[in-house]
Structure formats: C-alpha cells, structure tokens
Design a protein around this motif. Structure first.
Motif, PDB file in Angstrom:
ATOM      1  N   ALA A  50      27.591 -24.010 -32.135  1.00 34.35           N
ATOM      2  CA  ALA A  50      26.950 -25.006 -32.997  1.00 34.35           C
ATOM      3  C   ALA A  50      27.873 -26.182 -33.286  1.00 34.35           C
ATOM      4  CB  ALA A  50      26.509 -24.337 -34.290  1.00 34.35           C
ATOM      5  N   GLN A  51      29.183 -25.900 -33.403  1.00 38.33           N
ATOM      6  CA  GLN A  51      30.157 -26.961 -33.645  1.00 38.33           C
ATOM      7  C   GLN A  51      30.433 -27.768 -32.393  1.00 38.33           C
ATOM      8  OE1 GLN A  51      33.749 -25.193 -35.032  1.00 38.33           O
ATOM      9  NE2 GLN A  51      32.834 -24.340 -36.876  1.00 38.33           N
TER      10      GLN A  51
ATOM     11  N   LYS B 191      18.213 -24.611 -26.184  1.00 41.36           N
ATOM     12  CA  LYS B 191      19.416 -24.210 -25.462  1.00 41.36           C
ATOM     13  C   LYS B 191      19.202 -22.856 -24.804  1.00 41.36           C
ATOM     14  CE  LYS B 191      22.552 -26.745 -28.305  1.00 41.36           C
ATOM     15  NZ  LYS B 191      23.811 -26.881 -28.916  1.00 41.36           N
TER      16      LYS B 191
ATOM     17  N   LYS C 176      19.659 -15.569 -35.676  1.00 40.11           N
ATOM     18  CA  LYS C 176      18.730 -16.666 -35.390  1.00 40.11           C
ATOM     19  C   LYS C 176      17.737 -16.874 -36.522  1.00 40.11           C
ATOM     20  CE  LYS C 176      18.624 -17.303 -30.453  1.00 40.11           C
ATOM     21  NZ  LYS C 176      17.790 -17.295 -29.255  1.00 40.11           N
TER      22      LYS C 176
ATOM     23  N   ASP D 193      21.829 -27.014 -22.154  1.00 39.20           N
ATOM     24  CA  ASP D 193      20.644 -27.588 -22.794  1.00 39.20           C
ATOM     25  C   ASP D 193      19.434 -27.357 -21.898  1.00 39.20           C
ATOM     26  OD1 ASP D 193      21.941 -28.490 -25.056  1.00 39.20           O
ATOM     27  OD2 ASP D 193      22.457 -30.409 -24.144  1.00 39.20           O
TER      28      ASP D 193
ATOM     29  N   ASP E 252      19.511 -23.105 -35.171  1.00 41.14           N
ATOM     30  CA  ASP E 252      20.121 -24.299 -34.582  1.00 41.14           C
ATOM     31  C   ASP E 252      20.124 -24.289 -33.063  1.00 41.14           C
ATOM     32  OD1 ASP E 252      20.684 -25.126 -37.120  1.00 41.14           O
ATOM     33  OD2 ASP E 252      22.763 -24.455 -37.094  1.00 41.14           O
ATOM     34  N   PHE E 253      19.628 -23.223 -32.463  1.00 39.22           N
ATOM     35  CA  PHE E 253      19.777 -23.070 -31.025  1.00 39.22           C
ATOM     36  C   PHE E 253      18.498 -23.352 -30.261  1.00 39.22           C
ATOM     37  CE2 PHE E 253      22.779 -20.406 -33.268  1.00 39.22           C
ATOM     38  CZ  PHE E 253      23.954 -20.975 -32.813  1.00 39.22           C
TER      39      PHE E 253
ATOM     40  N   CYS F  99      19.775 -19.094 -39.077  1.00 37.85           N
ATOM     41  CA  CYS F  99      20.065 -20.476 -38.688  1.00 37.85           C
ATOM     42  C   CYS F  99      19.467 -20.769 -37.319  1.00 37.85           C
ATOM     43  CB  CYS F  99      21.563 -20.748 -38.689  1.00 37.85           C
ATOM     44  SG  CYS F  99      22.520 -19.692 -37.631  1.00 37.85           S
TER      45      CYS F  99
END
Length: 105
Positions: free
Chosen positions: A102-103, A73, A64, A25, A69-70, A67
């Motif tokens: 992601a999970q 990070k 990317k 993170d 979602d990153f 999605c």
C-alpha cells in the motif's frame, strides 16, 4: 502469457517474511486476482501446503475487509518460510506485507 507469468515477470516485487509478493495493476478490466503459492520444494506433502494456503486465505479475507486498498491489483503471494506458522503470526506478517504494498515501498 498467463496472468501468473505476467505477475512474476512484470510485477513489482516486495518481500516481507514469510511472503514474497508480486503486484501488478489490473488494466484488463478483469476481476482482481490473488494467487497464493506454497512451493512443493519446501513442503513435500500436499496436506501441509493446503494448510498454509487456507491460513493465508483466511488472514487475507480478514485484512481485505478492514482496508480495501487493493482494488485494481493482481497479487501473487509466494510463501517462503521453511515451517508452518500459526494463524496469528501469518495474519500479522501478511498485514505487514500488504502495508508495504500500500505504501509502495
């Protein structure tokens, strides 16, 4: 300690053929960073290493876009296959690897 060293030592590790991913993170407030590493031990010629990097970067750009979602990070990707895979296979494997991230698996 550089950001890559921190990713390697403190980051969460995921493996999905042909990539080993280290995810950390981003708490520094810096821009998110993605590092793609292709070891010289596997591919001696820079031309082959650059080809794998370019294919990975292009696949990552498309993934990317679909999605995002990153955000927040930092990711270090290490290519571990002994052969140069086709772009379609790289894109498929990379999306599977990022789905694991992601999970949180």
């Amino acid at each position: 300690m550089t950001k890559v060293e921190r990713l390697h030592s403190e980051g969460k590790k995921y493996y999905s053929y042909p990539y080993r991913l280290y995810v950390l993170d981003n708490t520094d407030g810096d821009a998110d960073e993605t590092v793609i590493s292709v070891p010289k031990k596997i591919f001696k010629r820079a031309v082959k290493r650059n080809l794998v990097r370019r294919r990975t970067r292009e696949a990552l750009r498309h993934i990317k876009k679909e999605c995002p979602d990153f955000a927040g990070k930092d990711i270090l990707m290490v290519y571990t296959a002994n052969e140069i895979l086709e772009y379609g296979k790289i894109a498929e494997c990379l999306s599977n690897a990022l789905a694991k991230v992601a999970q949180g698996a």
